[in-house]
Design a protein around this motif. Structure first.
Motif, PDB file in Angstrom:
ATOM      1  N   TRP A 163       1.363   4.120  -2.937  1.00 54.55           N
ATOM      2  CA  TRP A 163       0.714   5.520  -2.528  1.00 54.55           C
ATOM      3  C   TRP A 163       1.886   6.064  -3.137  1.00 54.55           C
ATOM      4  CZ3 TRP A 163       3.254   8.271   1.259  1.00 54.55           C
ATOM      5  CH2 TRP A 163       2.790   9.435   1.405  1.00 54.55           C
ATOM      6  N   VAL A 187       1.093  -0.922  -0.015  1.00 53.19           N
ATOM      7  CA  VAL A 187       0.030  -0.166  -0.043  1.00 53.19           C
ATOM      8  C   VAL A 187       0.485   1.386  -0.220  1.00 53.19           C
ATOM      9  CG1 VAL A 187      -2.070   1.671   1.426  1.00 53.19           C
ATOM     10  CG2 VAL A 187      -2.029  -1.193   0.943  1.00 53.19           C
ATOM     11  N   SER A 238       2.502  18.916   2.095  1.00 53.93           N
ATOM     12  CA  SER A 238       3.657  18.134   2.548  1.00 53.93           C
ATOM     13  C   SER A 238       2.628  16.376   1.921  1.00 53.93           C
ATOM     14  CB  SER A 238       3.852  17.331   3.381  1.00 53.93           C
ATOM     15  OG  SER A 238       5.254  18.009   3.946  1.00 53.93           O
ATOM     16  N   HIS A 239       2.540  15.191   1.058  1.00 51.38           N
ATOM     17  CA  HIS A 239       1.658  13.993   0.923  1.00 51.38           C
ATOM     18  C   HIS A 239       1.663  13.573   2.422  1.00 51.38           C
ATOM     19  CE1 HIS A 239       1.709  14.985  -3.152  1.00 51.38           C
ATOM     20  NE2 HIS A 239       0.475  13.396  -3.523  1.00 51.38           N
ATOM     21  N   GLY A 240       0.328  13.546   2.767  1.00 50.36           N
ATOM     22  CA  GLY A 240       0.420  12.807   4.530  1.00 50.36           C
ATOM     23  C   GLY A 240      -0.891  12.120   4.143  1.00 50.36           C
ATOM     24  N   PHE A 241      -0.148  10.933   5.304  1.00 50.68           N
ATOM     25  CA  PHE A 241      -1.288   9.686   5.040  1.00 50.68           C
ATOM     26  C   PHE A 241      -1.227   9.095   6.534  1.00 50.68           C
ATOM     27  CE2 PHE A 241      -1.610   5.032   2.171  1.00 50.68           C
ATOM     28  CZ  PHE A 241      -2.238   4.663   2.858  1.00 50.68           C
ATOM     29  N   ASN A 242      -2.999   9.354   6.462  1.00 51.06           N
ATOM     30  CA  ASN A 242      -3.564   8.268   7.945  1.00 51.06           C
ATOM     31  C   ASN A 242      -4.130   6.631   7.340  1.00 51.06           C
ATOM     32  OD1 ASN A 242      -5.973   9.853   9.763  1.00 51.06           O
ATOM     33  ND2 ASN A 242      -4.378   9.054  10.426  1.00 51.06           N
ATOM     34  N   ILE A 300      -5.427   3.214  -4.256  1.00 52.92           N
ATOM     35  CA  ILE A 300      -4.181   2.716  -3.707  1.00 52.92           C
ATOM     36  C   ILE A 300      -4.090   2.002  -5.131  1.00 52.92           C
ATOM     37  CG2 ILE A 300      -2.440   2.438  -2.897  1.00 52.92           C
ATOM     38  CD1 ILE A 300      -3.069   4.107  -0.844  1.00 52.92           C
ATOM     39  N   TYR A 338     -10.241  19.882   9.975  1.00 49.85           N
ATOM     40  CA  TYR A 338     -10.777  20.373   8.560  1.00 49.85           C
ATOM     41  C   TYR A 338     -10.798  22.112   8.248  1.00 49.85           C
ATOM     42  CZ  TYR A 338     -15.702  19.800  10.780  1.00 49.85           C
ATOM     43  OH  TYR A 338     -16.738  20.142  10.857  1.00 49.85           O
ATOM     44  N   LEU A 377      -8.865   0.193   3.330  1.00 49.14           N
ATOM     45  CA  LEU A 377      -7.920   1.291   2.714  1.00 49.14           C
ATOM     46  C   LEU A 377      -7.884   1.735   1.623  1.00 49.14           C
ATOM     47  CD1 LEU A 377      -6.885   4.141   4.342  1.00 49.14           C
ATOM     48  CD2 LEU A 377      -5.609   2.467   4.601  1.00 49.14           C
ATOM     49  N   THR A 419     -10.498   7.167   6.390  1.00 48.09           N
ATOM     50  CA  THR A 419     -12.057   8.363   6.812  1.00 48.09           C
ATOM     51  C   THR A 419     -13.021   8.682   5.517  1.00 48.09           C
ATOM     52  OG1 THR A 419     -10.674   9.657   7.944  1.00 48.09           O
ATOM     53  CG2 THR A 419     -12.071   8.346   9.663  1.00 48.09           C
ATOM     54  N   PHE A 467      -6.274  -3.191   5.690  1.00 48.85           N
ATOM     55  CA  PHE A 467      -5.907  -2.969   4.480  1.00 48.85           C
ATOM     56  C   PHE A 467      -6.142  -2.882   2.999  1.00 48.85           C
ATOM     57  CE2 PHE A 467      -1.387  -2.486   7.015  1.00 48.85           C
ATOM     58  CZ  PHE A 467      -1.279  -0.888   6.365  1.00 48.85           C
ATOM     59  N   VAL A 482      -3.618   2.801   8.472  1.00 45.49           N
ATOM     60  CA  VAL A 482      -4.449   2.012   9.517  1.00 45.49           C
ATOM     61  C   VAL A 482      -3.541   1.654  10.751  1.00 45.49           C
ATOM     62  CG1 VAL A 482      -6.165   0.725   7.776  1.00 45.49           C
ATOM     63  CG2 VAL A 482      -4.417   0.011   9.644  1.00 45.49           C
ATOM     64  N   TYR A 538      -2.113  16.122  -0.833  1.00 49.81           N
ATOM     65  CA  TYR A 538      -2.691  15.788  -0.167  1.00 49.81           C
ATOM     66  C   TYR A 538      -2.902  15.003   0.658  1.00 49.81           C
ATOM     67  CZ  TYR A 538      -3.044  11.934  -2.867  1.00 49.81           C
ATOM     68  OH  TYR A 538      -2.636  10.616  -3.613  1.00 49.81           O
ATOM     69  N   PHE A 539      -4.150  14.853   1.859  1.00 48.43           N
ATOM     70  CA  PHE A 539      -3.707  13.640   2.757  1.00 48.43           C
ATOM     71  C   PHE A 539      -4.566  12.436   2.571  1.00 48.43           C
ATOM     72  CE2 PHE A 539      -3.662  12.594   7.084  1.00 48.43           C
ATOM     73  CZ  PHE A 539      -2.715  13.250   7.757  1.00 48.43           C
ATOM     74  N   THR A 540      -4.017  11.679   2.344  1.00 47.77           N
ATOM     75  CA  THR A 540      -5.041  10.389   2.190  1.00 47.77           C
ATOM     76  C   THR A 540      -5.394   9.589   3.528  1.00 47.77           C
ATOM     77  OG1 THR A 540      -2.941   9.911   0.521  1.00 47.77           O
ATOM     78  CG2 THR A 540      -4.400   7.727   1.302  1.00 47.77           C
ATOM     79  N   ARG A 541      -6.656   8.921   3.942  1.00 46.73           N
ATOM     80  CA  ARG A 541      -7.532   8.062   4.848  1.00 46.73           C
ATOM     81  C   ARG A 541      -8.070   7.860   4.374  1.00 46.73           C
ATOM     82  NH1 ARG A 541      -8.446  14.023   4.903  1.00 46.73           N
ATOM     83  NH2 ARG A 541      -7.273  14.290   6.873  1.00 46.73           N
ATOM     84  N   TYR A 552     -10.778  15.824   5.035  1.00 45.49           N
ATOM     85  CA  TYR A 552     -11.845  15.820   5.593  1.00 45.49           C
ATOM     86  C   TYR A 552     -13.377  15.703   5.446  1.00 45.49           C
ATOM     87  CZ  TYR A 552     -14.009  12.725  10.003  1.00 45.49           C
ATOM     88  OH  TYR A 552     -15.374  12.078  10.765  1.00 45.49           O
TER      89      TYR A 552
END
Lengths: 616, 351
Positions: A282, A278, B80-84, A311, B3, A305, A452, A302, B86, A447-450, A460
């Protein structure tokens, strides 16, 4: 007494003890026949054990080129006292039993309707070799030598194979040749040869290659551009990663720098394996893992996710017998539902179903393309039967002009030019959004990958409309997938028929033979080989065009049947289940028998009471 | 999860670093953590460290698991690219990301629930593999998001907010990191930014697996009497082994500390860590001594902070795998696909 008479068309089975060194001798036997231009199809039937338990190697010799299991044994090489009774019982009437006659056995241990060939293998080896391990190992080569006389396999072919195997190891070469001739000499002097079954040189192999599906899938990953592999050992998939390592060592080391154009990590478990895949996906590398059912179970969080965060992930699932630890060294097609809907919530995943090693190669490379194109997990659903058995198949082919499909990755230049970037925005109407890779641009596209929920710009959001937009877009993407995956293969019957049959994966060779058997009995079926889930439109067309469709699969619960009913909303009554799930590969005999029985049952269907009363 | 985006306006005279960014450029969204949360102080320290080291924000990949701590990457380095990922599985995702592109800086942010419970295995294996990253655990000994359960780092005998006594032994991530082979191990306190910023800077410039355990009190659920992860407790029991300064090799070297025992440790990229030893004889390059020291002090109820261990010439997973210097995700078809001729030869060998 009847004697089975057949040239280039028989099944021989070797019953051995795991760890006795028989595997390479048995493989040598199969290859020798292959080198004589006669197609063979061998299958390892082995226990979940390192040493001591029974193991079998079944070789089907078929000049016609049938590569599925036929069912029934024409000759048994019975080398395991532990399984003697069952092995002897398996021989077809008029067939042959070859055994080590060093120790006398009572007559009750034999059958009157088979031909018994005894040879004192232990005695011969004990007389020649002093080392206990040599006595054991060369016993196997000695029986190959004897069989070469009994079945008329050319000794020069075997010697050539030895030459290739022990190139540069002259001592080993000489000792193997010696053992071969020990067996040949004894058989020539003491046994009645040739038997009713034998091998005759032919020209039916052509340019086919002889390879196992796991190696083929690994090679597909090399050609498909995978650079990161993370895996955790599990039967029957471990040799995928090991073969990938071998091929990468050969093809992916930069000659100028000596550096590797790949990274392989044996992770601490399946969860970490898929996590690494993953992460690599990504970050824009093509990545895969290889596993089997229990591994997929661990990976499901996963996988969910990756589905929701979109991804690319490629998973090669070499299926084995379940549930739970089930039959770890036996084959099944029983992970379909677990993979199609892996994880919680509403998820759907792309599955590919290769029929043989050639397609393992092609589908593995295609899966990497599809994963990037669709930004989603893609499963290559092979099984132990294809994965761990060498199969005669079409040579690997690659189009030099083919380019890796990296999918929708927005570049720094495109961002700089002011192109709107919304990570989860359906710009093109196909449900597939654009993505950027980390590090692309100083101010744009991050961007933020999540896992949620979020809005189209990856922010979000728990707003219902934002959630619905995303999950419905994922369905659109799944519909797009149906147009991109390998399409089904139709084998039309020679005459118009209202009956159809659907099959997939490793069932294929047995199915092809069964179709011919059925045609010979006047039962004509149009056959559709599925190659992927989601089902392309032609699958529905096929179902619509037939009154009754048999669905042949190797699991107890008719999982493909369920997928067809569930996804295409077809009337379940029109789909007839043909299920084989004892852990052995399905046979042509089984398929033809099950379909014949069903068709005949329909023909002689008793009239209803109402109609009987009317007649009275 | 926040957010709320911060307004982009800032004072025009804000100082820019060598790559042209102001400190504001290293910020993220507005934090939605509780006012006074130690985690926000750690975010501020990360921002400070990256700005001072002239790191381009978009060349950082920030990854986390699940939990209060794992929300924080949204609050720094917005470009930056972020990744939350599991819960507890950030290390594997970071490992994969790192394998794909070795040219970025990888910041892994985790919590004690995330790393010491569900993710203990992944934490351990990332350390022993030597993944080149900065792994920060924001350690408050409690589950905040689920309202106050003990985590695996809570000390035996400490009390929860509800007065429950913890009967389980604590997992010491520092001890584990040292034992597992991490090549840069430090412990900080969110209430001591002066110590924390250089500790993070050193970790960023370290060439292998850098682990920092930061005691970061949870103001809502673990900042009461009886807690051993509260501000008061840590302030009273903090014992720093060193004061650390991070010096860019491009700068003129100056000594700001009073004369005494000073150790300079050159990092793999030429940067220098200057340590002023607060403890006589403490050797930050001796793994076993560090383990012993931390254990001894811990037994006495002390929280040892500072740079506890560093292996200056550490290598990473890429070195072990002999991976190409060019990032794997940048390799083109010509480097990846062996081509038709090779396939023909292979076919021939399989007949």
């Amino acid at each position: 007494m009847k004697q089975i008479e057949a040239i280039n068309d028989f099944v021989i089975k070797f019953a051995n003890v795991n760890g006795s060194g028989s595997a390479s001798a048995n493989e040598l036997f199969a290859k020798a026949i292959l080198r004589m231009g006669v197609p063979v199809s061998p299958r390892n039937i082995f226990p979940s054990n390192i040493q001591g338990l029974p193991t079998w190697y079944e070789v089907r010799v078929s000049e016609q080129g049938w590569l599925g299991r036929r069912g029934g044994i024409d000759m048994m090489v019975a080398m395991n006292p532990q399984t003697w009774d069952a092995d002897v019982a398996e021989i077809e009437p008029g067939g042959y039993l070859f055994y080590d006659s060093t120790r006398a056995l009572p007559p009750s241990k034999f059958r009157d309707d088979i031909h018994v060939i005894g040879m004192p293998l232990t005695e011969i080896c004990n007389a020649v070799y002093t080392d206990p391990r040599q006595r054991q190992l060369f016993k196997n080569i000695v029986y190959v030598g004897a069989l070469s006389v009994l079945l008329e396999i050319e000794p020069a072919v075997i010697e050539k194979l030895f030459g290739e195997q022990y190139k540069g190891k002259e001592k080993l070469l000489a000792s193997n040749v010696q053992a071969l001739h020990l067996g040949r000499d004894f058989a020539s002097e003491h046994l009645k040869a040739p038997l009713g079954i034998r091998v005759r040189r032919a020209d039916r192999v052509g340019d086919s290659i002889f390879v196992d599906g796991n190696s083929a899938a690994a090679l597909g990953c090399v050609y498909g551009g995978a650079t990161v592999a993370a895996w955790y050992p599990i039967t029957p998939s471990s040799s995928v990663a090991e073969a990938f390592q071998k091929y990468c060592g050969k093809y992916r080391v930069d000659p100028a720098t000596g550096q590797n154009h790949y990274a392989i990590v044996q992770a601490e478990d399946e969860i970490a394996s898929i996590g690494m895949v993953v992460g690599a996906g990504w970050n824009g590398a093509r990545a895969f893992t290889a596993t089997s059912g229990p591994g997929v179970s661990l990976m499901t969080e996963f996988i969910g996710l990756a589905y929701f965060a979109e991804i690319p992930v490629t998973i090669i699932n070499v299926q084995r017998g379940g549930p739970s630890t089930g039959m770890p060294t036996r084959t099944q097609q029983a992970d379909l539902l677990a993979c199609a809907y892996a994880s919680h919530g509403d998820t759907k995943h792309v599955l590919l179903f290769p029929e043989d090693p050639t397609e393992c190669f092609e589908h593995a490379a295609a899966a990497l393309d599809l994963a990037d194109r669709l930004q989603t997990p893609v499963f290559v659903m092979t099984d132990l039967d294809i994965g761990m058995n060498q199969r005669l198949c079409a040579p690997f082919a690659w189009d030099e002009a083919r380019e890796l499909d990296r999918g929708k990755v927005m570049t720094a230049q495109e961002l700089e030019a002011g192109r709107d970037f919304g990570r989860y925005k359906d710009v093109d109407g196909d449900g597939i959004p654009w993505r950027t890779l980390p590090g692309t641009h100083p101010t744009k596209g991050s961007y933020f990958t999540r896992g949620t929920t979020r809005n189209a710009y990856a922010q979000y959001s728990e707003r219902g409309p934002d959630y619905i937009y995303n999950v419905e877009r994922l369905l659109r993407k799944f519909a797009t997938a149906a147009t991109l995956v390998p399409q089904p293969v139709l084998r039309a019957a020679s005459c118009k028929t209202r009956l159809g049959v659907i099959y997939f994966g490793s069932t294929s060779p047995a199915m092809h033979e069964a179709l011919e058997v059925l045609t010979g009995q006047g039962i004509h079926l149009d056959a559709l080989r599925l190659r992927a889930f989601p089902f392309p439109a032609s699958v529905r067309d096929f179902l619509d065009a037939h009154d009754e469709v048999f669905v042949v699969e190797q699991n107890r619960d008719a999982q493909m049947h369920s997928l067809l009913v569930n996804e295409l909303e077809v009337d379940p009554a029109r789909l007839v289940r043909v299920l084989h799930f004892d852990g052995t590969p399905i046979t042509a005999r089984f398929i033809a028998g099950a379909i014949t029985q069903q068709v005949h049952a329909e023909v002689v269907k008793p009239r209803s009471r109402k109609s009987r009363e009317k007649v009275a | 999860m926040t957010y709320i985006t911060k307004p982009r306006l800032h004072h025009p005279s804000l100082e820019a670093n060598k790559v042209g960014y102001t400190r504001r450029d290293y910020e993220g969204k507005i934090s939605t953590l509780c006012a006074g949360c130690g985690h926000d102080s750690i975010s501020a320290a990360i921002i400070q460290a990256c700005w001072e080291l002239d790191i381009e924000p978009h060349r950082v990949a920030k990854l986390s698991g699940i939990g209060c701590s794992s929300k924080t990457p949204d609050y720094f380095l917005g470009a930056s690219h972020g990744f939350n990922t599991v819960h507890g599985r950030m290390p594997s995702v970071l490992t994969g990301a790192n394998l794909a592109n070795r040219d970025l800086l990888y910041l892994g942010v985790s919590g004690d629930g995330d790393s010491a419970s569900i993710g203990l295995g992944q934490f351990a294996h990332a350390m022993r593999r030597g993944v080149n990253m900065v792994y920060i655990v924001e350690n408050n000994g409690v589950y905040g998001l689920t309202k106050g359960q003990f985590s695996a780092t809570a000390d035996r005998g400490s009390k929860s907010k509800k007065g429950v006594l913890n009967s389980d032994s604590a997992i010491d991530l520092i001890g584990m990191a040292l034992q597992l082979g991490a090549t840069y191990v430090g412990r900080g306190f969110s209430g001591d930014k002066a110590q924390l910023v250089p500790l993070i800077k050193g970790a960023i410039r370290h060439g292998g697996a850098a682990f920092i355990d930061v005691i970061s009190p949870c103001v809502a659920f673990n900042n009461h009497a009886g807690s051993t992860k509260s501000y008061d407790y840590v302030r009273e029991h903090n014992e720093a082994v060193s004061r650390i300064d991070f010096i860019s090799s491009r700068d003129e070297l100056t000594t700001t500390y009073a004369p005494g025992e000073v150790v300079e440790v050159e990092q793999h990229d030429g940067m220098v860590l200057r340590l002023r030893k607060l403890h006589e004889g403490y050797d930050p390059t001796h793994r076993v001594a560090a383990m012993n020291f931390v254990q001894e002090r811990q037994a006495q109820g002390e929280v040892v902070t500072g740079l506890l261990y560093v292996e200056p010439d550490a290598t990473d997973l890429h070195a072990a795998l002999n991976t190409s210097a060019r990032p794997l995700n940048a390799l083109g078809q010509e480097a990846l696909c062996p081509g038709v001729a090779a396939l023909d030869r292979l076919n021939a060998s399989l007949r």
